[in-house]
Design an enzyme around this catalytic site. Structure first.
Site, PDB file in Angstrom:
ATOM      1  N   ARG A   1      -4.178  13.382   6.151  1.00 14.21           N
ATOM      2  CA  ARG A   1      -4.250  13.802   4.912  1.00 14.21           C
ATOM      3  C   ARG A   1      -3.180  12.918   4.012  1.00 14.21           C
ATOM      4  O   ARG A   1      -1.878  12.877   4.271  1.00 14.21           O
ATOM      5  CB  ARG A   1      -3.593  15.325   4.872  1.00 14.21           C
ATOM      6  CG  ARG A   1      -4.693  16.236   4.409  1.00 14.21           C
ATOM      7  CD  ARG A   1      -4.229  17.744   4.133  1.00 14.21           C
ATOM      8  NE  ARG A   1      -5.069  18.671   4.593  1.00 14.21           N
ATOM      9  CZ  ARG A   1      -6.138  18.878   4.061  1.00 14.21           C
ATOM     10  NH1 ARG A   1      -6.629  18.365   3.115  1.00 14.21           N
ATOM     11  NH2 ARG A   1      -6.784  19.726   4.587  1.00 14.21           N
ATOM     12  N   THR A   2      -3.695  12.032   3.186  1.00 13.81           N
ATOM     13  CA  THR A   2      -3.053  11.314   2.406  1.00 13.81           C
ATOM     14  C   THR A   2      -3.355  11.245   0.908  1.00 13.81           C
ATOM     15  O   THR A   2      -4.741  11.974   0.787  1.00 13.81           O
ATOM     16  CB  THR A   2      -3.007   9.822   2.726  1.00 13.81           C
ATOM     17  OG1 THR A   2      -4.204   9.065   2.511  1.00 13.81           O
ATOM     18  CG2 THR A   2      -2.518   9.699   4.303  1.00 13.81           C
TER      19      THR A   2
ATOM     20  N   GLY B   1       0.787  -1.192  -0.008  1.00 12.96           N
ATOM     21  CA  GLY B   1      -0.064  -0.075  -0.100  1.00 12.96           C
ATOM     22  C   GLY B   1       0.952   1.131  -0.021  1.00 12.96           C
ATOM     23  O   GLY B   1       0.290   2.348   0.266  1.00 12.96           O
TER      24      GLY B   1
ATOM     25  N   TYR C   1     -18.382   8.331   3.293  1.00 14.97           N
ATOM     26  CA  TYR C   1     -17.544   7.486   3.373  1.00 14.97           C
ATOM     27  C   TYR C   1     -18.298   6.232   2.748  1.00 14.97           C
ATOM     28  O   TYR C   1     -17.708   5.155   2.105  1.00 14.97           O
ATOM     29  CB  TYR C   1     -17.102   6.893   4.786  1.00 14.97           C
ATOM     30  CG  TYR C   1     -15.872   6.152   5.039  1.00 14.97           C
ATOM     31  CD1 TYR C   1     -14.710   6.760   4.430  1.00 14.97           C
ATOM     32  CD2 TYR C   1     -15.925   4.882   5.601  1.00 14.97           C
ATOM     33  CE1 TYR C   1     -13.678   5.832   4.220  1.00 14.97           C
ATOM     34  CE2 TYR C   1     -14.770   4.048   5.537  1.00 14.97           C
ATOM     35  CZ  TYR C   1     -13.619   4.571   4.914  1.00 14.97           C
ATOM     36  OH  TYR C   1     -12.679   3.764   4.869  1.00 14.97           O
TER      37      TYR C   1
ATOM     38  N   LYS D   1     -15.031  -1.390   4.796  1.00 16.29           N
ATOM     39  CA  LYS D   1     -14.290  -1.672   6.502  1.00 16.29           C
ATOM     40  C   LYS D   1     -15.087  -2.530   7.191  1.00 16.29           C
ATOM     41  O   LYS D   1     -14.452  -3.170   8.119  1.00 16.29           O
ATOM     42  CB  LYS D   1     -14.143  -0.303   6.950  1.00 16.29           C
ATOM     43  CG  LYS D   1     -13.136   0.678   5.943  1.00 16.29           C
ATOM     44  CD  LYS D   1     -11.632   0.183   5.920  1.00 16.29           C
ATOM     45  CE  LYS D   1     -10.627   1.078   5.149  1.00 16.29           C
ATOM     46  NZ  LYS D   1      -9.609   0.690   4.930  1.00 16.29           N
TER      47      LYS D   1
HETATM   48  C1  IMJ Z   1     -12.910   8.645   2.429  1.00 16.14           C
HETATM   49  C2  IMJ Z   1     -14.232   9.051   1.970  1.00 16.14           C
HETATM   50  C3  IMJ Z   1     -15.098   9.954   2.804  1.00 16.14           C
HETATM   51  C4  IMJ Z   1     -14.794  10.417   3.966  1.00 16.14           C
HETATM   52  C5  IMJ Z   1     -13.494  10.005   4.366  1.00 16.14           C
HETATM   53  C6  IMJ Z   1     -12.506   9.127   3.848  1.00 16.14           C
HETATM   54  N1  IMJ Z   1     -12.842  10.442   5.449  1.00 16.14           N
HETATM   55  C7  IMJ Z   1     -11.541   9.655   5.661  1.00 16.14           C
HETATM   56  C8  IMJ Z   1     -11.262   9.115   4.311  1.00 16.14           C
HETATM   57  C9  IMJ Z   1     -13.369  11.293   6.702  1.00 16.14           C
HETATM   58  C10 IMJ Z   1     -10.693   9.832   6.774  1.00 16.14           C
HETATM   59  C11 IMJ Z   1      -9.992   8.215   4.032  1.00 16.14           C
HETATM   60  N2  IMJ Z   1     -10.293   6.909   4.367  1.00 16.14           N
HETATM   61  C12 IMJ Z   1     -10.288   6.504   5.671  1.00 16.14           C
HETATM   62  C13 IMJ Z   1     -10.211   6.090   3.133  1.00 16.14           C
HETATM   63  O1  IMJ Z   1     -10.369   4.696   3.635  1.00 16.14           O
HETATM   64  C14 IMJ Z   1     -10.256   6.169   1.962  1.00 16.14           C
HETATM   65  C15 IMJ Z   1     -10.675   5.267   1.068  1.00 16.14           C
HETATM   66  C16 IMJ Z   1     -10.458   5.551  -0.403  1.00 16.14           C
HETATM   67  C17 IMJ Z   1     -10.133   6.930  -0.939  1.00 16.14           C
HETATM   68  C18 IMJ Z   1     -10.252   7.207  -2.271  1.00 16.14           C
HETATM   69  C19 IMJ Z   1      -9.904   8.517  -2.867  1.00 16.14           C
HETATM   70  C20 IMJ Z   1      -9.494   8.211  -4.380  1.00 16.14           C
HETATM   71  C21 IMJ Z   1      -9.930   7.091  -5.208  1.00 16.14           C
HETATM   72  N3  IMJ Z   1     -10.648   6.187  -4.455  1.00 16.14           N
HETATM   73  C22 IMJ Z   1     -10.918   6.217  -3.241  1.00 16.14           C
HETATM   74  N4  IMJ Z   1     -10.930   4.883  -2.699  1.00 16.14           N
HETATM   75  C23 IMJ Z   1     -10.949   4.562  -1.238  1.00 16.14           C
HETATM   76  O2  IMJ Z   1     -10.257   7.342  -6.366  1.00 16.14           O
END
Ligand code: IMJ
Length: 267
Positions: A193-194, A11, A156, A163
């Site tokens: 922030r990633t 990852g 989310y 998850k």
């Molecule tokens: C992701 C979406 C909505 C709210 C979110 C997040 N919050 C947080 C995240 C509050 C912290 C980040 N997170 C925990 C994730 O698991 C992100 C997963 C993710 C992000 C992306 C963006 C780019 C893309 N697809 C994605 N798929 C999963 O193209």
């Protein structure tokens, strides 16, 4: 803490990835590492990052597109050829179609749902199957989760469902592999922030909210997530399995999240 241990981390996309913070934390504590990249276009970047680790020249850098069973198998073969055995595996992979994270949840498509669940949850199972035989003296498997799998977090959406599936997969694997001395756990960080957080609407607001509400009144850093992961793959956590460890400055314990002591009063 990790001297003499060998671990695989999946990852690492760039220097902001939590997987990269985990790699730094584990490497600093003496672990030998293998890192994977998803796609040939990330090979160069992953190699450069690997070289900056304490023993960068020793780091294995290997391809793994997690949706391809043949790639998991050839990854396992390559690691076995180099090391014979392995002590830990860290799964720090998730994906959902970005449109599905914006649309109302009821408009989640079947395709989008399948993709998110396959990459973000199911993939832990073939990984466990491929690497458990290389842990004859036991080991530790760790996945990265998020509060959105336990409770509703705006936007989310299907990642929350993924998850939830991942968290349950961790428990079933923990039971399945416990008799082999293999532990399976997850770490659930607060928002960081990633690139996985980029392009997510109102992410800045989410960070501010946590800062006001979390008992520690701040956000977690990637380094702090890395440190807990190093603990979870070390023998220090040898009696912990099937668990989810929240590394979120206490945010997830809160029931009521109105702000009592914010500067300028209530909000
Ligand atoms: C992701 C979406 C909505 C709210 C979110 C997040 N919050 C947080 C995240 C509050 C912290 C980040 N997170 C925990 C994730 O698991 C992100 C997963 C993710 C992000 C992306 C963006 C780019 C893309 N697809 C994605 N798929 C999963 O193209």
């Amino acid at each position: 803490m990790l001297q003499g241990k060998k671990g695989l981390i999946l990852g690492v996309a760039n220097k902001r990835s939590l997987a990269w913070a985990i790699a730094r934390a584990c490497s600093t504590r003496g672990a030998k590492l293998a890192l994977t990249y998803q796609n040939p276009r990330f090979e160069e970047g992953t190699r450069e990052l690997a070289m900056s680790l304490p023993h960068g020249g020793d780091v294995l850098v290997l391809p793994c597109e997690i949706t391809q069973p043949a790639e998991i198998e050839s990854l396992a073969r390559a690691v076995k050829a180099k090391w014979d055995t392995i002590d830990f595996v860290v799964h720090s992979i998730a994906f959902a179609n970005p449109e599905e994270l914006r649309r109302p949840f009821r408009e989640t498509s079947k395709e989008g749902f399948q993709v998110a669940l396959e990459i973000s949850a199911y993939s832990l199972i073939p990984l466990a199957k491929a690497f458990a035989p290389m842990m004859p003296q036991g080991g530790s498997m760790l996945a990265l989760s998020y509060l959105g799998g336990e409770r509703v977090v705006p936007n989310y959406n299907l990642m929350g469902v993924a998850k939830a599936a991942l968290d349950s997969t961790v428990r079933y694997l923990a039971n399945d592999l416990g008799s082999a001395g293999i532990r399976v756990n997850s770490v659930s960080p607060g928002p960081v922030r990633t690139i996985s957080a980029q392009a997510i609407s109102d992410f800045g607001k989410m960070l501010e909210h946590v800062e006001m509400v979390a008992p520690l009144r701040r956000n977690v850093t990637a380094d702090e997530v890395g440190d807990v992961c190093a603990f979870m793959v070390s023998d220090m956590s040898r009696a912990i399995t099937g668990q989810q460890i929240h590394v979120d400055c206490g945010y997830s314990i809160m029931g009521v999240t109105t702000v009592a002591d914010a500067p300028g009063g209530k909000s």
